[in-house]
Design a protein around this motif. Sequence first.
Motif, PDB file in Angstrom:
ATOM      1  N   THR A 222      -6.268  -2.991  -8.897  1.00 18.66           N
ATOM      2  CA  THR A 222      -7.149  -1.946  -8.375  1.00 18.66           C
ATOM      3  C   THR A 222      -6.348  -0.773  -7.825  1.00 18.66           C
ATOM      4  O   THR A 222      -6.725   0.393  -7.997  1.00 18.66           O
TER       5      THR A 222
ATOM      6  N   GLY B 145     -11.289  -6.733  -1.154  1.00 21.88           N
ATOM      7  CA  GLY B 145     -10.964  -6.392  -2.532  1.00 21.88           C
ATOM      8  C   GLY B 145     -12.164  -5.856  -3.274  1.00 21.88           C
ATOM      9  O   GLY B 145     -12.054  -4.909  -4.065  1.00 21.88           O
TER      10      GLY B 145
ATOM     11  N   PHE C 108     -12.823  -2.286  -2.032  1.00 17.12           N
ATOM     12  CA  PHE C 108     -11.787  -1.407  -2.570  1.00 17.12           C
ATOM     13  C   PHE C 108     -12.090  -1.082  -4.026  1.00 17.12           C
ATOM     14  O   PHE C 108     -12.031   0.081  -4.458  1.00 17.12           O
ATOM     15  N   ASP C 109     -12.430  -2.105  -4.789  1.00 17.28           N
ATOM     16  CA  ASP C 109     -12.764  -1.943  -6.197  1.00 17.28           C
ATOM     17  C   ASP C 109     -13.942  -0.997  -6.388  1.00 17.28           C
ATOM     18  O   ASP C 109     -13.891  -0.058  -7.188  1.00 17.28           O
TER      19      ASP C 109
ATOM     20  N   ASN D  61      -5.960  -6.929  -6.284  1.00  9.64           N
ATOM     21  CA  ASN D  61      -5.855  -5.674  -5.540  1.00  9.64           C
ATOM     22  C   ASN D  61      -4.730  -4.792  -6.077  1.00  9.64           C
ATOM     23  O   ASN D  61      -4.806  -3.566  -5.991  1.00  9.64           O
TER      24      ASN D  61
ATOM     25  N   THR E 250       0.838  -1.204   0.000  1.00 11.52           N
ATOM     26  CA  THR E 250       0.000   0.000   0.000  1.00 11.52           C
ATOM     27  C   THR E 250       0.870   1.249   0.000  1.00 11.52           C
ATOM     28  O   THR E 250       0.520   2.262  -0.619  1.00 11.52           O
TER      29      THR E 250
ATOM     30  N   ARG F  52     -15.441  -8.362  -8.570  1.00  5.72           N
ATOM     31  CA  ARG F  52     -14.563  -8.496  -7.425  1.00  5.72           C
ATOM     32  C   ARG F  52     -15.306  -8.835  -6.143  1.00  5.72           C
ATOM     33  O   ARG F  52     -14.722  -9.372  -5.218  1.00  5.72           O
TER      34      ARG F  52
ATOM     35  N   ASP G 109      -9.290  -6.265 -13.230  1.00  3.93           N
ATOM     36  CA  ASP G 109      -9.076  -6.762 -11.865  1.00  3.93           C
ATOM     37  C   ASP G 109     -10.077  -7.844 -11.491  1.00  3.93           C
ATOM     38  O   ASP G 109      -9.749  -8.767 -10.749  1.00  3.93           O
TER      39      ASP G 109
END
Length: 281
Positions: free
Chosen positions: A76, A131, A134-135, A73, A18, A274, A117
Amino acid sequence: MALNNTYDARLLQVQQETAVGAGAMLLLLTVLGTAIGMGPAGWLTGLAFAFATWAVLARALHRTRPRSFGPANRVTLGRATLVAGVTALVADSFQSPPPVTLLVALTAVALILDAVDGKVARRTGSSTALGARFDMEVDAFLILVLSVYVSTQLGTWVLLIGAMRYAFVAAARFLPWLNATLPPSTGRKTVAALQGVALLLAGAQILPYAATLATVVLALGSLVWSFGRDIGWLWRNREGHVTLHESTEPAATEAYSSVASVPSSLPALAASGRATSSSRL
């Protein structure tokens, strides 16, 4: 003790990824700032997005402690880097004319990678709830930023496209039945894909004004229809609804083939696949 050390080592490795993503965002902002002479608004907005993305993602990873960050991820996170650039350019456009070609290029790549992704997650068996969220958050924020940009050309009503998802999330805080699991819908996926395409075309300014206006109106109308239809379904089935967090049935963890399967990801873009639930949150 050895097990704890293993988890700590994995978490450290994930957190490092990250940090690399945040560094990539800073690098992109530096390149953009140098190339176009970006003003304070663009810099501050881009940096705020980069820091917020890193902080929220790092906290989520610390709470979930995944075994690895995962290839999907990483894709993404790459899209999030592009969104940081788009966000900075849109913010800067309020001070000086934006480089439309560059803005469109970054957006187009981000939209294309949205389909990548999901495929990566399915092929590698790395789909996770984190994930998926986040997507969808990256997708939704990109649409919000694009709607801000297009609103300067067509009017503030375009902001409804980007704001609708966030309004739904806010409403769900007070109306728990909005959190219920929804059945998969091809129509919902199609409407979600339309939002990004319509806003990209409008932002590119390649169509006559009338055609651009009609395209965005169609996108907004379809979005209202999609939300209205799903809210109606949720209302009719509000008794004894099952939320994402409450359900342990297989149906509640069925992977959906687009982030558009949830209104919180709407407006999302085409077929990312995702998430691990068909709930709109």
